[in-house]
Scaffold this motif. Structure first.
Motif, PDB file in Angstrom:
ATOM      1  N   ILE A   1      -6.030 -41.006  -7.135  1.00  0.00           N
ATOM      2  CA  ILE A   1      -7.328 -41.521  -7.765  1.00  0.00           C
ATOM      3  C   ILE A   1      -7.419 -41.712  -9.194  1.00  0.00           C
ATOM      4  N   SER A   2      -7.998 -42.985  -9.585  1.00  0.00           N
ATOM      5  CA  SER A   2      -8.117 -43.136 -11.101  1.00  0.00           C
ATOM      6  C   SER A   2      -9.435 -42.378 -11.516  1.00  0.00           C
ATOM      7  N   GLY A   3      -9.174 -41.661 -12.803  1.00  0.00           N
ATOM      8  CA  GLY A   3     -10.376 -41.406 -13.404  1.00  0.00           C
ATOM      9  C   GLY A   3     -10.928 -41.939 -14.490  1.00  0.00           C
ATOM     10  N   SER A   4     -10.666 -43.125 -14.716  1.00  0.00           N
ATOM     11  CA  SER A   4     -11.134 -44.228 -15.573  1.00  0.00           C
ATOM     12  C   SER A   4     -12.520 -44.366 -15.578  1.00  0.00           C
ATOM     13  N   ALA A   5     -13.321 -44.423 -14.613  1.00  0.00           N
ATOM     14  CA  ALA A   5     -14.662 -44.900 -14.447  1.00  0.00           C
ATOM     15  C   ALA A   5     -15.354 -43.402 -14.720  1.00  0.00           C
ATOM     16  N   LEU A   6     -16.764 -43.687 -15.391  1.00  0.00           N
ATOM     17  CA  LEU A   6     -17.366 -42.483 -15.638  1.00  0.00           C
ATOM     18  C   LEU A   6     -17.749 -41.964 -14.325  1.00  0.00           C
ATOM     19  N   ALA A   7     -17.947 -40.452 -14.369  1.00  0.00           N
ATOM     20  CA  ALA A   7     -18.273 -39.906 -13.110  1.00  0.00           C
ATOM     21  C   ALA A   7     -19.561 -39.653 -12.878  1.00  0.00           C
ATOM     22  N   ALA A   8     -20.055 -39.390 -11.739  1.00  0.00           N
ATOM     23  CA  ALA A   8     -21.515 -39.078 -11.215  1.00  0.00           C
ATOM     24  C   ALA A   8     -22.054 -38.258 -12.574  1.00  0.00           C
ATOM     25  N   GLU A   9     -23.523 -38.460 -12.665  1.00  0.00           N
ATOM     26  CA  GLU A   9     -24.267 -37.614 -13.393  1.00  0.00           C
ATOM     27  C   GLU A   9     -24.885 -36.092 -12.745  1.00  0.00           C
ATOM     28  N   ASP A  10     -25.087 -35.291 -13.603  1.00  0.00           N
ATOM     29  CA  ASP A  10     -25.873 -34.166 -13.237  1.00  0.00           C
ATOM     30  C   ASP A  10     -25.003 -33.493 -11.769  1.00  0.00           C
ATOM     31  N   VAL A  11     -23.800 -33.465 -11.811  1.00  0.00           N
ATOM     32  CA  VAL A  11     -23.268 -32.946 -10.819  1.00  0.00           C
ATOM     33  C   VAL A  11     -22.977 -31.461 -11.095  1.00  0.00           C
ATOM     34  N   ASN A  12     -23.551 -30.551 -10.332  1.00  0.00           N
ATOM     35  CA  ASN A  12     -23.212 -28.924 -10.601  1.00  0.00           C
ATOM     36  C   ASN A  12     -23.026 -28.493  -9.345  1.00  0.00           C
ATOM     37  N   LEU A  13     -21.303 -28.476  -9.023  1.00  0.00           N
ATOM     38  CA  LEU A  13     -20.757 -27.855  -7.917  1.00  0.00           C
ATOM     39  C   LEU A  13     -20.156 -26.593  -8.082  1.00  0.00           C
ATOM     40  N   PRO A  14     -19.921 -25.645  -7.170  1.00  0.00           N
ATOM     41  CA  PRO A  14     -19.313 -24.448  -7.520  1.00  0.00           C
ATOM     42  C   PRO A  14     -17.845 -24.691  -7.989  1.00  0.00           C
ATOM     43  N   LYS A  15     -17.243 -23.941  -8.605  1.00  0.00           N
ATOM     44  CA  LYS A  15     -15.947 -24.197  -9.400  1.00  0.00           C
ATOM     45  C   LYS A  15     -14.900 -24.088  -8.288  1.00  0.00           C
TER      46      LYS A  15
ATOM     47  N   VAL B   1     -20.855 -30.711   7.431  1.00  0.00           N
ATOM     48  CA  VAL B   1     -21.868 -30.183   7.759  1.00  0.00           C
ATOM     49  C   VAL B   1     -21.761 -28.620   7.027  1.00  0.00           C
ATOM     50  N   ILE B   2     -23.111 -28.296   6.715  1.00  0.00           N
ATOM     51  CA  ILE B   2     -23.282 -26.928   5.825  1.00  0.00           C
ATOM     52  C   ILE B   2     -24.759 -26.136   6.628  1.00  0.00           C
ATOM     53  N   ASN B   3     -24.458 -24.813   6.433  1.00  0.00           N
ATOM     54  CA  ASN B   3     -25.632 -24.219   6.782  1.00  0.00           C
ATOM     55  C   ASN B   3     -27.034 -24.550   6.118  1.00  0.00           C
ATOM     56  N   ALA B   4     -27.993 -24.547   6.905  1.00  0.00           N
ATOM     57  CA  ALA B   4     -29.278 -24.964   6.578  1.00  0.00           C
ATOM     58  C   ALA B   4     -29.750 -24.052   5.307  1.00  0.00           C
ATOM     59  N   ASN B   5     -29.324 -22.821   5.169  1.00  0.00           N
ATOM     60  CA  ASN B   5     -29.865 -22.101   4.153  1.00  0.00           C
ATOM     61  C   ASN B   5     -28.935 -21.928   3.132  1.00  0.00           C
ATOM     62  N   GLU B   6     -28.022 -22.748   2.717  1.00  0.00           N
ATOM     63  CA  GLU B   6     -26.892 -22.740   1.868  1.00  0.00           C
ATOM     64  C   GLU B   6     -27.505 -23.474   0.804  1.00  0.00           C
ATOM     65  N   LYS B   7     -27.607 -22.465  -0.453  1.00  0.00           N
ATOM     66  CA  LYS B   7     -28.463 -22.793  -1.613  1.00  0.00           C
ATOM     67  C   LYS B   7     -27.537 -22.972  -2.845  1.00  0.00           C
ATOM     68  N   SER B   8     -26.289 -23.180  -2.858  1.00  0.00           N
ATOM     69  CA  SER B   8     -25.555 -23.079  -3.817  1.00  0.00           C
ATOM     70  C   SER B   8     -25.382 -24.275  -4.690  1.00  0.00           C
ATOM     71  N   GLY B   9     -26.183 -25.596  -4.395  1.00  0.00           N
ATOM     72  CA  GLY B   9     -26.060 -26.723  -4.985  1.00  0.00           C
ATOM     73  C   GLY B   9     -24.914 -27.513  -4.552  1.00  0.00           C
ATOM     74  N   LEU B  10     -24.168 -27.009  -3.550  1.00  0.00           N
ATOM     75  CA  LEU B  10     -22.888 -27.741  -2.808  1.00  0.00           C
ATOM     76  C   LEU B  10     -23.452 -29.356  -2.218  1.00  0.00           C
ATOM     77  N   ALA B  11     -24.496 -28.851  -1.514  1.00  0.00           N
ATOM     78  CA  ALA B  11     -24.925 -30.472  -0.821  1.00  0.00           C
ATOM     79  C   ALA B  11     -25.311 -31.286  -1.917  1.00  0.00           C
ATOM     80  N   ASP B  12     -26.088 -31.034  -2.916  1.00  0.00           N
ATOM     81  CA  ASP B  12     -26.689 -31.717  -3.886  1.00  0.00           C
ATOM     82  C   ASP B  12     -25.549 -32.580  -4.832  1.00  0.00           C
ATOM     83  N   GLY B  13     -24.594 -31.739  -5.180  1.00  0.00           N
ATOM     84  CA  GLY B  13     -23.537 -32.063  -5.797  1.00  0.00           C
ATOM     85  C   GLY B  13     -22.570 -33.248  -5.136  1.00  0.00           C
ATOM     86  N   LEU B  14     -22.366 -32.816  -3.983  1.00  0.00           N
ATOM     87  CA  LEU B  14     -21.385 -33.442  -3.222  1.00  0.00           C
ATOM     88  C   LEU B  14     -21.918 -34.808  -2.852  1.00  0.00           C
TER      89      LEU B  14
END
Length: 389
Positions: free
Chosen positions: A21-35, A269-282
């Motif tokens: 995958i090319s990384g030339s384009a700008l990445a999505a902004e405000d992405v906070n994912l677990p490492k 799918v993800i558990n309803a109580n998952e609060k790590s920011g994974l859903a938002d970032g992904l």
């Protein structure tokens, strides 16, 4: 529970050729994912696994996020780590819906209805349905009356799918000759050998290709999207199906299409109580970086925003809903549907707690039977269709 193999993947080292995958384009902004993101998926040869590898490569290259995939050999082994908290996400199949409903293989004592939420799904050019031997004059599911229809022992998803297609044509198992097989592959061997006339499958799967290349050939019964009564009957059996113009199918020439059905695969799918920011970032990555990975693996095009069914059968995670609202892709109708699905899960959770706390039978079969009765009663009391009984 099946065997769960743990595979740690450094994507930038493993993915080459068509998956680069090319990384030339700008990445999505405000992405906070677990490492590091751990997840379960289908086996290493599956389309779902390949898609997760390609998306993992994007995450590694653009955001420094490593992804660890645990390939599961069956539905239970894919869902178990999610239930126990070993992983926060599963790239699952339609068993995720069965799990959210607490039915079939998830009706046992250790399971029950799972409070899971959708991040995203892939709906690509393929379909799912009943493939029919091409030497028969079958044009619609109604034409299956009196035909030999395959039933795969121990495979609920395939058999319910077949039952739903029969229902579209106003038929039941009583209207056909049921031919039992011990497995999915054997059912198609039986069609090729003239022992049965149908097999339920993904339209691009190898067994469908083998049938198409055999002397019997292959045909796909048309599911007219304008046949409202037919679709009502089909979705009463399997509400997760949706009409689909299938352009990738065994026996279908390039440029042609089958008016059929599909449901998403994979379903993230993800558990309803998952609060790590994974859903938002992904969800941000999948939508805003779509052009970077859409051609990186077969089926990736199905993650496009316009392919997301926002009124399906499993509710979205709260962070996904918030994102769709932020980009203006959320309507009052979508919110009403979301609220209804969340309410349904609440009803199921309450019914499960009451059933488990009410001295249920020790015998496994009796436990399942009692639960299914309690489940149906609770849903009907809330004005909801149990679907499964």
């Amino acid at each position: 529970m099946g065997v769960l193999k743990s595979t740690s993947i450094l994507f930038s080292a493993l993915i080459t050729g068509s998956l680069t995958i090319s990384g030339s384009a700008l990445a999505a902004e405000d992405v906070n994912l677990p490492k590091t993101i751990a997840m379960t998926a289908y086996g290493t040869g599956s389309a779902g696994y390949t898609q997760m590898v390609s998306i993992g490569n994007l995450l590694q290259n653009e955001y420094g996020v490593s992804v660890r995939i645990l390939p599961g050999e069956n539905d239970v082994s894919r869902m178990t780590p999610l239930r126990t908290g070993r992983v926060p996400m599963c790239a699952c199949g339609i068993a995720s819906y069965y799990g959210s409903e607490g039915v079939l293989m998830f009706a046992g004592k250790e399971w029950g209805p799972q409070p899971i939420r959708v991040i995203a799904t892939s709906t690509a050019s393929f379909g799912l349905g009943v493939a029919v031997a091409g030497d028969l004059d079958v044009k619609t599911p109604a034409d299956l009356k009196g035909k030999r229809v395959s039933y795969v022992r121990g495979d609920d998803a395939l058999n319910i799918g077949t039952e739903a297609f029969l229902a579209f044509g106003g038929l039941t198992w009583d209207d056909v000759e049921k031919v039992e097989f011990p497995g999915y592959g054997r059912s198609f061997d039986g069609v090729i050998a003239g022992q049965s006339d149908t097999g339920f499958t993904m339209s691009v799967a190898p067994p469908a290709q083998q049938l198409a290349a055999s002397p019997r050939g292959i045909t796909w019964p048309t599911l007219d999207p304008n046949n409202k009564e037919g679709w009502k009957r089909l979705q009463a059996v399997a509400p997760y199906f949706q009409p689909h113009n299938v352009t990738s199918a065994a026996g279908i020439e390039k440029g042609s299409a089958w008016q059929g059905a599909t449901y998403p695969y994979p379903i993230l799918v993800i558990n309803a109580n998952e609060k790590s920011g994974l859903a938002d970032g992904l969800i941000k990555v999948l939508i805003e970086d779509y052009d970077k990975f859409k051609d990186a693996a077969p089926g990736n095009a199905g993650y496009a925003l316009e392919q997301q069914n926002t009124q399906w059968v499993i509710p979205f995670h709260d962070e996904v809903v918030a994102y769709y609202k932020k980009i203006g892709h959320w309507t009052d109708e979508m919110q009403a549907h979301q609220d209804q699905l969340v309410q349904r899960q609440d009803v199921l959770q309450k019914a499960w707690k009451e059933y488990k706390g009410g001295n249920p039978p020790e015998d496994d079969d009796a436990f399942r039977k009692g639960w299914m009765e309690a489940r149906a009663k609770a849903l009907e009391a809330a004005g909801m269709n149990p679907v499964f009984r």
